[in-house]
Design an enzyme around this catalytic site. Structure first.
Site, PDB file in Angstrom:
ATOM      1  CB  ALA B  54      -0.950  -0.007   1.202  1.00  0.00           C
ATOM      2  CG  ASN B  81       3.719  -9.072   7.564  1.00  0.00           C
ATOM      3  OD1 ASN B  81       4.630  -9.792   7.976  1.00  0.00           O
ATOM      4  ND2 ASN B  81       2.834  -8.508   8.350  1.00  0.00           N
ATOM      5  N   GLY B  86       3.141 -14.639   0.074  1.00  0.00           N
ATOM      6  CA  GLY B  86       3.129 -15.472  -1.127  1.00  0.00           C
ATOM      7  C   GLY B  86       3.202 -14.661  -2.407  1.00  0.00           C
ATOM      8  N   GLY B  87       2.474 -13.575  -2.450  1.00  0.00           N
ATOM      9  CA  GLY B  87       2.619 -12.637  -3.560  1.00  0.00           C
ATOM     10  C   GLY B  87       1.701 -12.854  -4.747  1.00  0.00           C
ATOM     11  NE  ARG B 343      -5.368 -17.666   2.891  1.00  0.00           N
ATOM     12  CZ  ARG B 343      -4.521 -16.691   2.595  1.00  0.00           C
ATOM     13  NH1 ARG B 343      -4.538 -15.567   3.278  1.00  0.00           N
ATOM     14  NH2 ARG B 343      -3.663 -16.836   1.620  1.00  0.00           N
TER      15      ARG B 343
END
Lengths: 518, 518
Positions: B54, B81, B86-87, B343
């Protein structure tokens, strides 16, 4: 959030003169520096915001210790939601249980609360309630509260009967005798139509008083009374020992509740009195009170969006349509949940369908179902016109604008499930349905919407009812709280009768803390 | 809450001299009045707190518009982070989907997010992400981010493949090229080891700057670094156009996370970097930012209990075993969940199996599956020894002490489900699995445990990334936010790859808002 920007910062622009002058601190929500208060209009030892269970219990203990106490109530009558609630009260491990051989324990009480609370309850607060609840009951009985003798209610979600039944049938069974008792204490003043505006804090962050308005008239027609209402005369009130927050929940706060749970739209009704807004909570957050678990609102899934408050059709929707009939989504014409599941599961499913465009699901049943329930359940809602009666399912679909063809198919499918004894879509238990299905004219339909009943979250307190600061991690000096304005006791969802003992007990504890300072 | 009182108000007592002097406002958390700032040590147009997705996206847009931008990062390296996640990134309705005939829509994306988010997502924010995600992807590709060409990941909880796979295998695949790009913009400064202390607000409540400390050294050994750490030199920094909050979540904040969810104890592990604390969020609440949905902490269900923090095996467990293979309970030898569910569903199911005796489930896949994933996903965990390789399923069962006979049956049954295209036990979507099953030696196994990954709640923003005030219901002038420090996008629980697009998109939008002021 779409409507969150509705209200203007009108208080800052044109608010009561004194308060506006005092608003020179850094941020609009920062509390008022004590140095800016040139004169206290009034002085008390303890100022209590709110006159429900927590506020009155606190005033009793503090007043009896000789402290000068002011209870503020913004509404024209005392009691808030406490006066209109069911009023039965949980008391784990009590003498009536012992006499009846009911085995209960602190651990069982906590385990029951954790189960409904989804495990996120603050157990040290539940432990405090369990440790002190018999003292709490003694306090209210000494005031003249009457319970049904030798009776223990077996409330839903509790593992054993552990709740006293209030004789009066509502929370007024506490509020009236407690108010009468408070009126006997010469140092206690109860003032209605007085709204707390802000906290006055000293240079260490301690709460030393409040600003308020006397002669305030709550206006339920405003989108946000806390911001828009300018009535009353501004006063500064010193609180030498501290301030007690007993202002209740925010079930009626259109903006705040929707920010926390966007499924709640402005028209979502509540069983609460109209004054249940977030104003005091927001001011407390403004001076650092740590808010926890604010997004957990508890709903009743049997309500009607066209009726106000609790309404008259809850029993019909619950015991006719949800016990025996079906509930369908108008858009798809189909069922979307196990109509016999628990309150939270059903409320969640209903909200999913309602969406942001107020697509209220329709609960449906037929004449055979109505013949099987208490006749009073259908009489009043039919007269009120919230339940409608039709000669055919097609007419019912047309009236409520239900997607007709799939709806008729769905009813057929449901009847097949009833015949087979198995709901292949939502695994609803059908074995107690006695073969009832939706097939015999006339047919009945009603819109369904959950209504907000209790807001679980609030400020974090410790076991002494002291409010914890997010900034320091320590109690905010001079600030106490109890009841629905606090969070943590109930976690995600509360059991019936636990709110009453929560508010009374932490009100009592706050009063005891003040009494120590007398 | 038992440890919430641990820390002292030591900052107030012995904090950096300048900041302490400025702390004369009413409450400890009220922000610093601009009138008390005698001199700005530095001046920028935009000050950004945090250097993850961000923050960098915001800096790109603002910097390219010619604005003077400062990014503060309290840690010694940039990226937070974002650099270690994971990206992979969701992008509903994108050109690769179109080329592959994958039908997607804004509505389907929102519906998927609402399902895992338990319906409490702020859908207008999700709609903004759907509307802008292709612009976001273009922005990062223009910086030099590389995705695996023509590939759409079918991430858990999503109804269709809609996520780009970052070539680098982690979020550093964005952070490095974006940082390189930012270094080319002469008006942008990135400063590590600089901690924001408080906001400076003017008499209207608008944010006009911050106080900070340069040369700050984060100390992971402190219970509460935000309160206890006194390192660094105090500075005042003016932000002429505004301040952007991009400080991430609070998964590593021992006190704050436990206050919101008391099930989380101090020893509960997290995938996050140690700097993920609530300090900036609390300061934002202090100047009126409305906190929403704070009590929803998300667990990542792909972690390994023998690795610390994020570890090295998450991608393997997720993309090999949970996308294509199976996860079984050692005791029963059987599957117990839809391995492709969201999740929250999977974490809840895993915790149920793990119980109190650390019965970690085993994730299993075979060579054909490993051949189909990014080779880097398996290399490191094999070297580390958390993923183990076996010649037969029997050997795998023996090593992990899985109940062998039912386990071998279960794998056979699963392969039958894959062949038939239908999972009769857990209704897992198998149609995108390309016929992969668990049958070709060698076989791979690894223990699975959820860890705290993402804190869902935060400050409320509108679709322009403006932070909303609890007090006024209006945007706080000069205050923007994006990414994990905000709440509402994900509701109760987020889907994988949605956090990346969330942070990048609202960072970009905040930057665009600043650019309009250039």
């Amino acid at each position: 959030m779409s409507d969150i920007n509705l209200a203007r910062r009108s208080f800052l622009k044109s608010g009561a003169a004194v308060a506006a002058t005092l608003m020179a601190s850094a941020a609009a929500n920062a509390g008022i520096p004590a140095a800016k208060v040139q004169k206290w209009d009034e002085e008390y030892d303890v100022v209590i915001i709110g006159s429900g269970f927590a506020g009155m219990a606190c005033a009793l203990k503090a007043g009896r210790a000789g402290l000068k106490v002011l209870i503020l109530e913004k509404m024209p009558v005392v009691g808030g939601n406490s006066a209109i609630c069911g009023g039965n009260v949980a008391c784990p491990v009590n003498p009536v249980q012992a006499a009846q051989g009911i085995k209960d324990s602190k651990e069982l009480f906590i385990a029951d609360c954790l189960k409904d609370g989804l495990g996120i309850n603050h157990t040290e607060l539940l432990a405090t309630i369990a440790d002190r609840c018999n003292d709490t009951i003694k306090m209210v009985v000494d005031c003249g509260c009457e319970f049904v003798p030798n009776k223990m209610l077996f409330e839903a979600g509790h593992s054993v009967p552990r709740s006293y039944e209030i004789k009066a049938g509502t929370g007024s069974g506490y509020i009236r005798p407690m108010e009468a008792e408070l009126k006997k204490i010469p140092t206690v003043t109860i003032r209605t139509r007085c709204k707390m505006d802000d906290f006055v804090v000293d240079e260490t962050g301690a709460v030393v008083g409040i600003t308020a308005r006397t002669g305030y008239r709550f206006n339920a027609k405003l989108v946000n009374d806390d911001r828009e209402n300018k009535t009353g005369k501004a006063v500064t009130i010193r609180a030498k020992k501290g301030v007690m927050l007993a202002a209740g929940g925010f079930s009626r706060d259109i903006e705040f509740r929707q920010a926390q749970d966007p499924r709640v739209v402005p028209s979502t009704d509540s069983t609460n009195q109209p004054g249940a807004t977030a104003g005091v909570l927001i001011k407390a957050m403004g001076i650092g009170a740590l808010p926890i678990q604010l997004c957990w609102l508890q709903f009743l899934p049997y309500c009607n969006p066209r009726e106000k408050g609790f309404g008259v059709s809850v029993n019909f929707t619950n015991h006719a349509c949800m016990d025996y009939g079906v509930v369908v989504d108008r858009k798809t014409g189909k069922r979307f949940m196990d109509e016999h599941a628990g309150r939270k599961i059903k409320s969640d499913a209903l909200f999913q369908v309602i969406g942001t465009d107020e697509n209220y699901p329709i609960a449906v049943c037929d004449q055979a179902i109505v013949d099987a329930i208490n006749p009073s359940f259908v009489k009043l809602p039919l007269e009120m016109g919230t339940v409608k009666k039709f000669n055919t399912l097609e007419e019912l679909a047309d009236h409520f604008k239900i997607n007709k063809a799939p709806f008729l198919e769905e009813v057929k499918k449901f009847n097949g499930y009833v015949a087979a004894g198995e709901d292949k879509d939502f695994h609803r238990i059908l074995k107690f349905n006695n073969g009832l299905n939706v097939s015999k004219a006339p047919f009945y339909g009603i819109e369904v919407s959950p209504k907000i009943h209790h807001t679980m979250g609030g400020v974090l307190i410790n076991t002494k009812a002291q409010v914890i600061s997010a900034t320091t991690g320590q109690p905010i000096k001079g600030l106490y709280a109890g009841g629905e304005i606090t969070g943590g006791v109930h976690g995600a969802s509360r059991l019936g009768t636990v709110a009453v003992i929560d508010a009374l007990t932490f009100g009592m504890i706050a009063g005891e803390e003040f009494a120590k300072m007398a």
